[in-house]
Design a protein around this motif. Structure first.
Motif, mmCIF file in Angstrom:
data_model
loop_
_atom_site.group_PDB
_atom_site.id
_atom_site.type_symbol
_atom_site.label_atom_id
_atom_site.label_comp_id
_atom_site.label_asym_id
_atom_site.label_seq_id
_atom_site.Cartn_x
_atom_site.Cartn_y
_atom_site.Cartn_z
ATOM 1 N N ALA A 208 57.677 64.019 76.815
ATOM 2 C CA ALA A 208 58.625 64.260 75.679
ATOM 3 C C ALA A 208 58.816 63.166 74.700
ATOM 4 C CB ALA A 208 60.134 64.551 76.365
ATOM 5 N N GLY A 209 58.681 61.821 75.036
ATOM 6 C CA GLY A 209 58.302 60.864 74.166
ATOM 7 C C GLY A 209 57.393 60.671 73.152
ATOM 8 N N LEU A 210 56.078 61.162 73.923
ATOM 9 C CA LEU A 210 54.925 61.150 72.913
ATOM 10 C C LEU A 210 54.774 62.486 71.886
ATOM 11 C CD1 LEU A 210 52.410 60.012 75.544
ATOM 12 C CD2 LEU A 210 53.319 58.799 73.677
ATOM 13 N N GLU A 211 55.788 63.378 72.027
ATOM 14 C CA GLU A 211 55.815 64.481 71.421
ATOM 15 C C GLU A 211 56.032 64.189 69.895
ATOM 16 O OE1 GLU A 211 58.313 68.210 71.254
ATOM 17 O OE2 GLU A 211 56.732 68.159 73.124
ATOM 18 N N PRO A 212 55.226 64.562 68.747
ATOM 19 C CA PRO A 212 55.519 64.185 67.429
ATOM 20 C C PRO A 212 56.752 64.712 66.868
ATOM 21 C CG PRO A 212 53.632 65.782 67.665
ATOM 22 C CD PRO A 212 54.229 65.612 68.933
ATOM 23 N N PRO A 213 57.328 64.040 65.921
ATOM 24 C CA PRO A 213 58.687 64.478 65.481
ATOM 25 C C PRO A 213 58.533 66.015 64.583
ATOM 26 C CG PRO A 213 58.009 62.672 64.198
ATOM 27 C CD PRO A 213 57.157 62.870 65.411
ATOM 28 N N ALA A 214 59.264 66.653 64.609
ATOM 29 C CA ALA A 214 59.334 68.166 64.076
ATOM 30 C C ALA A 214 59.202 67.892 62.754
ATOM 31 C CB ALA A 214 60.819 68.797 64.351
ATOM 32 N N ALA A 215 58.631 68.719 61.776
ATOM 33 C CA ALA A 215 58.539 68.611 60.219
ATOM 34 C C ALA A 215 59.836 68.727 59.776
ATOM 35 C CB ALA A 215 57.544 69.777 60.045
ATOM 36 N N PRO A 216 60.008 68.122 58.697
ATOM 37 C CA PRO A 216 61.108 68.147 57.988
ATOM 38 C C PRO A 216 61.501 69.634 57.422
ATOM 39 C CG PRO A 216 59.828 66.692 56.730
ATOM 40 C CD PRO A 216 58.991 67.103 58.211
#
Length: 148
Positions: free
Chosen positions: A106-114
């Motif tokens: 979960a920590g390595l998952e990239p942030p969601a697109a804006p």
């Protein structure tokens, strides 16, 4: 149970991740809760620690992303998971490893697109207004006619 902790490939972790067993530190202690006669004699509680800052399994980018995601849970660059739900030490070890793997993934998952702001089209606005007029007409027809 000395095995490496392997994470399957997923979003943000295309090649998967293998944490060597030598980087994982397990401590055992007596667990509160169920246990019957052996409750005060068995060290079934497991504390699993992993030093994120000194890990050779992570790239610098992954280390930075994990540091940002788990910032409040890291103490001196180390994350610690405690498991004492089960009566068996083996099951608690498995639970702690599974929880650590989930946290890392979960920590390595990239942030969601804006989100991009959008506007309804002119036709969509017209359809909405037509539906409102139709509904208003239906409700107006329910009223009794005024007395003259």
């Amino acid at each position: 149970m000395s095995e490496d902790l392997a994470l399957a490939p997923r979003r943000g972790l295309p090649g998967g991740l293998v944490i060597p067993d030598t980087e994982l530190v397990e401590r055992f202690s007596r667990s509160s809760g169920p246990g019957g006669q052996s409750v005060n004699t068995t060290d079934s509680r497991v504390e699993l620690s992993w030093n994120v800052a000194a890990s050779s399994a992570l790239t610098d980018e992954q280390r930075a992303r994990l540091g940002a995601a788990l910032g409040d849970r890291l103490v001196d660059g180390t994350i610690t998971i405690a498991a004492s739900e089960q009566r068996s030490q083996f099951q608690n070890r498995q639970a702690a490893r599974a929880r650590l793997a989930h946290l890392i993934a979960a920590g390595l998952e990239p942030p969601a697109a804006p989100r991009r702001a959008t506007r309804p089209s002119r036709a969509a606005k017209a359809r909405r207004m037509d539906a409102k007029r139709r509904r208003g007409g239906i409700k107006a027809n329910r009223q009794r006619p005024p007395l003259e």
